[in-house]
Design an enzyme around this catalytic site. Structure first.
Site, PDB file in Angstrom:
ATOM      1  N   ALA A 264       0.845  -1.188   0.000  1.00  0.00           N
ATOM      2  CA  ALA A 264       0.000   0.000   0.000  1.00  0.00           C
ATOM      3  C   ALA A 264       0.881   1.238   0.000  1.00  0.00           C
ATOM      4  O   ALA A 264       2.093   1.149   0.213  1.00  0.00           O
ATOM      5  CB  ALA A 264      -0.900   0.011   1.226  1.00  0.00           C
ATOM      6  N   MET A 265       0.259   2.392  -0.208  1.00  0.00           N
ATOM      7  CA  MET A 265       1.023   3.627  -0.327  1.00  0.00           C
ATOM      8  C   MET A 265       0.306   4.764   0.383  1.00  0.00           C
ATOM      9  O   MET A 265      -0.891   4.960   0.214  1.00  0.00           O
ATOM     10  CB  MET A 265       1.210   3.939  -1.819  1.00  0.00           C
ATOM     11  CG  MET A 265       1.991   5.189  -2.083  1.00  0.00           C
ATOM     12  SD  MET A 265       3.689   5.077  -1.436  1.00  0.00           S
ATOM     13  CE  MET A 265       3.968   6.771  -0.984  1.00  0.00           C
ATOM     14  N   GLU A 266       1.095   5.535   1.146  1.00  0.00           N
ATOM     15  CA  GLU A 266       0.549   6.531   2.069  1.00  0.00           C
ATOM     16  C   GLU A 266       0.314   7.912   1.468  1.00  0.00           C
ATOM     17  O   GLU A 266       0.387   8.910   2.193  1.00  0.00           O
ATOM     18  CB  GLU A 266       1.506   6.659   3.260  1.00  0.00           C
ATOM     19  CG  GLU A 266       2.872   7.317   2.929  1.00  0.00           C
ATOM     20  CD  GLU A 266       4.013   6.358   2.635  1.00  0.00           C
ATOM     21  OE1 GLU A 266       3.733   5.226   2.211  1.00  0.00           O
ATOM     22  OE2 GLU A 266       5.184   6.744   2.823  1.00  0.00           O
ATOM     23  N   ASN A 267       0.018   8.032   0.162  1.00  0.00           N
ATOM     24  CA  ASN A 267      -0.218   9.349  -0.443  1.00  0.00           C
ATOM     25  C   ASN A 267      -1.101  10.204   0.460  1.00  0.00           C
ATOM     26  O   ASN A 267      -2.082   9.742   1.013  1.00  0.00           O
ATOM     27  CB  ASN A 267      -0.915   9.182  -1.790  1.00  0.00           C
ATOM     28  CG  ASN A 267      -0.327   8.053  -2.603  1.00  0.00           C
ATOM     29  OD1 ASN A 267       0.819   8.104  -2.961  1.00  0.00           O
ATOM     30  ND2 ASN A 267      -1.117   7.016  -2.824  1.00  0.00           N
ATOM     31  N   HIS A 299      -0.527   1.052   9.276  1.00  0.00           N
ATOM     32  CA  HIS A 299       0.789   1.500   8.821  1.00  0.00           C
ATOM     33  C   HIS A 299       0.660   2.731   7.919  1.00  0.00           C
ATOM     34  O   HIS A 299       1.317   3.749   8.149  1.00  0.00           O
ATOM     35  CB  HIS A 299       1.485   0.361   8.081  1.00  0.00           C
ATOM     36  CG  HIS A 299       2.835   0.694   7.541  1.00  0.00           C
ATOM     37  ND1 HIS A 299       3.997   0.391   8.198  1.00  0.00           N
ATOM     38  CD2 HIS A 299       3.213   1.329   6.403  1.00  0.00           C
ATOM     39  CE1 HIS A 299       5.030   0.815   7.494  1.00  0.00           C
ATOM     40  NE2 HIS A 299       4.576   1.392   6.388  1.00  0.00           N
ATOM     41  N   GLU A 300      -0.192   2.641   6.928  1.00  0.00           N
ATOM     42  CA  GLU A 300      -0.317   3.770   5.985  1.00  0.00           C
ATOM     43  C   GLU A 300      -0.916   4.985   6.694  1.00  0.00           C
ATOM     44  O   GLU A 300      -0.505   6.113   6.453  1.00  0.00           O
ATOM     45  CB  GLU A 300      -1.157   3.375   4.765  1.00  0.00           C
ATOM     46  CG  GLU A 300      -0.680   2.129   4.021  1.00  0.00           C
ATOM     47  CD  GLU A 300       0.794   2.118   3.666  1.00  0.00           C
ATOM     48  OE1 GLU A 300       1.374   3.202   3.465  1.00  0.00           O
ATOM     49  OE2 GLU A 300       1.378   1.010   3.611  1.00  0.00           O
ATOM     50  N   GLU A 322      10.070   4.555   7.509  1.00  0.00           N
ATOM     51  CA  GLU A 322       9.592   3.165   7.457  1.00  0.00           C
ATOM     52  C   GLU A 322       9.859   2.392   8.742  1.00  0.00           C
ATOM     53  O   GLU A 322       8.973   1.705   9.263  1.00  0.00           O
ATOM     54  CB  GLU A 322      10.166   2.432   6.245  1.00  0.00           C
ATOM     55  CG  GLU A 322       9.713   3.004   4.895  1.00  0.00           C
ATOM     56  CD  GLU A 322       8.199   3.043   4.720  1.00  0.00           C
ATOM     57  OE1 GLU A 322       7.463   2.415   5.508  1.00  0.00           O
ATOM     58  OE2 GLU A 322       7.736   3.730   3.777  1.00  0.00           O
TER      59      GLU A 322
HETATM   60  N1  TRP Z   1       5.794   3.653   1.302  1.00  0.00           N
HETATM   61  C1  TRP Z   1       5.056   2.447   1.139  1.00  0.00           C
HETATM   62  C2  TRP Z   1       4.870   1.875   2.521  1.00  0.00           C
HETATM   63  O1  TRP Z   1       5.702   1.330   3.116  1.00  0.00           O
HETATM   64  C3  TRP Z   1       5.628   1.410   0.306  1.00  0.00           C
HETATM   65  C4  TRP Z   1       6.070   1.711  -1.060  1.00  0.00           C
HETATM   66  C5  TRP Z   1       7.237   2.200  -1.451  1.00  0.00           C
HETATM   67  C6  TRP Z   1       5.429   1.349  -2.244  1.00  0.00           C
HETATM   68  N2  TRP Z   1       7.363   2.176  -2.808  1.00  0.00           N
HETATM   69  C7  TRP Z   1       6.276   1.647  -3.305  1.00  0.00           C
HETATM   70  C8  TRP Z   1       4.198   0.796  -2.493  1.00  0.00           C
HETATM   71  C9  TRP Z   1       5.942   1.345  -4.613  1.00  0.00           C
HETATM   72  C10 TRP Z   1       3.869   0.513  -3.800  1.00  0.00           C
HETATM   73  C11 TRP Z   1       4.726   0.770  -4.856  1.00  0.00           C
HETATM   74  O2  TRP Z   1       3.938   1.997   3.152  1.00  0.00           O
HETATM   75 ZN    ZN Z   2       5.651   2.427   5.005  1.00  0.00          ZN
END
Ligand code: TRP
Ligand code: ZN
Length: 891
Positions: A264-267, A299-300, A322
């Site tokens: 997942a991604m925390e945008n 986490h996100e 992280e």
């Molecule tokens: N920052 C994200 C997390 O740890 C993970 C992440 C980094 C990510 N690069 C990515 C997710 C590329 C998807 C694609 O929560």
């Molecule tokens: Zn993270």
């Protein structure tokens, strides 16, 4: 795709940019093949940096136009993949228009299509695949984003922040305009334009603001988002209560997408998730899936403060966000489990979570730290940053934060966090900034030596020996530390290692500890601070010879070396007051037996070992979840690392013999477990229930492995009658890992029942790719994997499918992957190269499966080396895979 292997980037080379960006105004005319991106940015000179041009990175972009203050720029050069534009004055308006092709973007980095919708992924360096930009995390700007798309295909238009305008356009199109009030680095930008529906909830934050929460999914999945939404609400509450941190937006959105490289991604305000970590309902998700959804959502969400409000100055600092955020999600999950378990079960529930985390660390991080990719949690160099989203940066990084927490105490740690936000909110900072502020908030607590955890790679060894002196009732504990050399780091300095210690008396009870020089005995567990190469600790008032219990709670990410005979391990399995160490004693015992059996094909499983397992199994005072952990054999990847040379076939044969012996000898006990702990009634996700299901599933695994007829019958019945995925999949896994004639039919029935469910089919693929060979007639896993590669449900373009089928085979089935004829290694080459042409990030993850090849037997090394060389020589290889394979070969 990059065509040349990338140069190495050094941490020491960091320099601030001469120009940064204050505001960005983005306009997207979304189209599947030709999306037009207009980017107007106000660039400002950075007074703290050396004079120089504006630098904008771009990748896989078609540039349409570029102006500076409305005119063609006077001088533009291309250098190292970036545009350099000479500009004068203190601020200029740069407008760049580019065209991208989302459909052709199979990398899933930048702007791409998934099931007809548009999605973005920008971390780490994906934003430069959308527009030209100073794409570095130390450039924090305010974004305004307008999306324009076909209304029928993409009724939902989302981006970061607040929706400020929307409306209709000619030709069936529409638009939406979003404004993010918080400055952010480009890696946190996101947009989604797709056909989705949302589960919504309104909650009030600690300061009394009402906020809107949304979880967006495809319409058919709306019946499985409740758990994700609950998890989000729990995460919000937890961060308020534990750290005083509140949601800073009026709206917080989560979007689930089926094609996604990672979890997942925390945008900012618009988290984008792999569907695997959002969708859960009893019929399709296991207890483990429920747990993972909860922890990834947390986490996100936690990144909103640790990552977004305070971000990383450069990518070498990745663990700043992280490691800290993993630590926070681990604490959150432990608290949630403890709360659900109630006061009686809380301690055990926390221990079970801690054991889970330690298992992951040992299985994934220890091998990494002992191989060619070993790096400190803050690396000094990289070729491709995507390769450094590693177990070291995440999991070992979290262990380092945990040690800080241990050294400073709960309150000291919290004070440090408060000060961190008060100093650095809205800034892009370094790990040094974090550690310094922790020290400052704790009366200058000396953390200089502690910083070495950020600088040194490799898993430290702590060698312990104890001597009891009957004459004076003292116990002398000697602790010696050393860290093996790692690539590029030959000399290691001593670290600060908190070693939690207990002494167990002959009656099985802990002794109250008193160190020499102390007036009286205190607690039964003490944290000793090991800072020298060798240190001696003397306990007094120890009236009988104790059994030491060291590194309680796994107080540091090290390998503890302690000579203990089998009897001692059995004693600690039965009596250690620290549940983590009780588990660890069982793991050590099992490891010892596994390695002995692997070394001798004629050896049998010792009776004393089986007896020790039986005692644990039948200890009704122990929570079933804990028993399930303690009675599961250590992971194969971890054991392979402990074996020298690593011989996967010999280890597999040892593990098969152990499973069979434990299954057959303890059959009556396992059967009783199934009978007593089996649950009736509707499924609910609850740790108590989950623990019972886990132990029952483990019982079925042992019984099936041993081919016990009544066990197999139970598994078949449970498979047929199961009312939830945890039980259905547990029973299926038991049947698949056996010689049962019902195996094939059960796999088919499972497939047919869930044929339209991508996430459940991933489980089906993984189960077969991970299958051991139980009978002589059994099919090799590779043959099955090849068949499944052409299954209509399989796709090399979907990372979840790749991880399920290929990832499981390469990384979780060493006994089959490393077949002596080299067929697995040749297959690996084929697949890595095929994947690399589409998605280098995913290919590099698969490529890592062979990095520790030098630990293997000479015969396997001879089989693997030419295959690594073939990959390295492949034309057009990505920088991602080139770095992995190059380092594996020592190039
Ligand atoms: N920052 C994200 C997390 O740890 C993970 C992440 C980094 C990510 N690069 C990515 C997710 C590329 C998807 C694609 O929560
Ligand atoms: Zn993270």
């Amino acid at each position: 795709m990059k065509t040349e292997h990338a140069p190495t980037i050094q941490r020491a080379d960091y320099r601030p940019l001469s120009w940064t960006v204050e505001t960005v105004d983005l306009h997207f005319r979304l189209d599947a093949e030709a999306t037009l991106v207009t980017n107007r940015m106000r660039c400002v000179r950075n007074r703290d940096a050396a004079e120089g041009p504006i630098r904008l990175w771009g990748e896989a972009l078609e540039r349409v136009s570029l102006t500076v203050d409305g005119a063609a720029p006077t001088a533009v050069r291309e250098a190292d993949g970036a545009l350099e534009i000479d500009a004068s004055g203190d601020a200029v308006l740069v407008e760049v228009v580019t065209r991208v092709n989302p459909r052709a973007n199979t990398t899933l980095s930048g702007l791409y299509l998934s099931n007809g919708g548009f999605f973005t992924q920008c971390e780490a360096e994906g934003f430069r695949r959308i527009t030209c930009f100073p794409d570095r995390p130390d450039v924090m700007a305010r974004y305004t984003v307008t999306l324009e798309a076909d209304r029928a295909a993409c009724p939902v238009l989302l981006s970061n922040g607040n929706l400020v305008e929307e409306g209709l356009l000619p030709e069936g199109r529409h638009y939406a305009k979003w404004e993010d009030p918080f400055p952010k680095p480009s890696y946190l930008f996101a947009l989604v334009a797709a056909k989705l529906v949302a589960l919504e909830r309104r909650v009030t934050t600690m300061s009394g603001r009402e906020v809107l929460l949304q979880v967006w999914v495809e319409a058919g999945n709306l019946d499985r988002v409740e758990h994700a939404m609950d998890s989000l609400v729990h995460s919000m509450r937890w961060d308020e209560e534990s750290f005083g941190l509140e949601l800073d937006l009026d709206r917080f959105m989560i979007v689930a997408v089926a094609d996604f490289n990672m979890g997942a991604m925390e945008n900012k305000g618009l988290n984008i998730f792999n569907t695997k970590f959002i969708l859960a309902k009893p019929d399709t998700a296991t207890d483990l899936d429920y747990e993972n959804v909860e922890s990834v959502v947390a986490h996100e969400y936690f990144h909103n403060w640790t990552g977004n409000r305070v971000t990383c100055r450069d990518w070498f600092q990745l663990t700043l966000k992280e490691g800290l955020t993993v630590f926070r999600d681990q604490q959150f999950s432990a608290d949630m489990l403890a709360r659900a378990a109630g006061p009686e079960g809380a301690a055990s529930a926390r221990a079970v979570k801690r054991i889970d985390d330690v298992r992951v660390l040992r299985a994934a991080q220890f091998p990494e730290d002992g191989g060619p990719m070993a790096h400190p949690i803050r690396p000094d160099s990289y070729q491709e940053i995507n390769n450094f989203y590693t177990a070291t940066v995440y999991e070992k990084g979290a262990e380092v934060i945990r040690m800080l927490h241990t050294l400073l105490g709960q309150e000291g740690f919290r004070n440090g966090m408060d000060l961190y936000f008060s100093y650095f909110d809205g800034q892009a900072v370094t790990c040094d900034d974090f550690v310094e502020v922790m020290s400052e908030a704790n009366n200058g607590f000396d953390l200089d030596q502690f910083m070495r955890w950020y600088e040194q790679a490799g898993t430290p060894r702590v060698k312990a020996s104890g001597v009891w002196n009957a004459a004076d009732g003292s116990y002398t504990l000697t602790l010696a530390q050393s860290t093996p050399a790692t690539p590029g780091q030959h000399v290691k300095q001593p670290l600060v290692i908190p070693v939690a210690v207990g002494l167990i008396g002959a009656d099985g009870r802990d002794v109250a500890l008193r160190l020499e020089g102390e007036a009286q005995a205190g607690a039964c567990t003490r944290v000793l601070k090991l800072t020298e190469d060798v240190q001696v600790f003397r306990f007094v008032g120890v009236s009988a010879e104790p059994v030491p219990s060291l590194l309680r709670g796994f107080s540091a990410p090290v390998i503890l070396e302690l000579d203990e005979d089998d009897a001692r391990l059995a004693f600690r399995m039965a009596h250690d007051a620290d549940p983590c160490n009780r588990w660890d004693a069982a793991q050590r015992y099992a490891e010892r037996v596994a390695l002995a059996l692997a070394a001798d094909p004629a050896a049998v499983v010792p009776e004393a070992f089986v007896a020790a397992f039986r005692t644990l199994l039948n200890d009704g005072a122990l929570d079933p979840a804990f028993r399930a952990q303690a009675l599961a054999l250590p992971g194969e990847a971890y054991l392979l690392e402990r074996m020298s040379p690593a011989d996967p076939a010999a280890l597999r044969s040892a593990l098969v013999r152990m499973m069979r012996a434990l299954g057959a000898t303890l059959a009556a006990d396992w059967l009783e477990v199934v009978e007593r702990l089996q649950l009736a009634g509707a499924y609910r996700y609850h740790p108590g229930d989950a623990g019972r299901r886990a132990l029952v599933n483990l019982a079925l695994r042992y019984l099936a492995a041993a081919g016990m007829a009544d066990g197999l019958a139970l598994a078949e019945a449970r498979f047929a009658d199961a009312t939830n995925m945890t039980e259905r999949f547990g029973a299926l896994a038991a049947l698949v890992q056996s010689t049962s004639p019902a195996r094939a039919a059960a796999l088919q029935a499972f497939h047919d029942r869930h044929r339209d469910d991508a996430l459940v089919l991933d489980k089906w693929f993984a189960l077969q790719a991970g299958a051991w060979r139980w009978g002589d007639a059994a099919e090799p896993a590779l043959a099955r994997v090849r068949v499944l590669l052409s299954d209509p449900a399989f796709s090399l373009s979907n990372p979840n499918k790749v991880y399920a089928l290929l990832g499981t085979f390469f990384r979780a089935n060493p006994g089959e992957f490393h077949a002596a004829d080299g067929s697995g290694h040749a297959f690996w080459v084929e697949q890595v190269i095929a994947l690399d042409a589409r998605n280098p990030q995913v290919a590099a993850r698969m490529a890592r499966a062979l990095e520790n090849w030098r630990h293997f037997t000479p015969a396997l090394q001879a089989s693997i080396r030419p295959q690594l060389e073939r990959v390295l020589a492949a034309p057009g290889l990505s920088a991602d895979v080139a770095e992995i394979v190059g380092k594996a070969l020592g190039a």
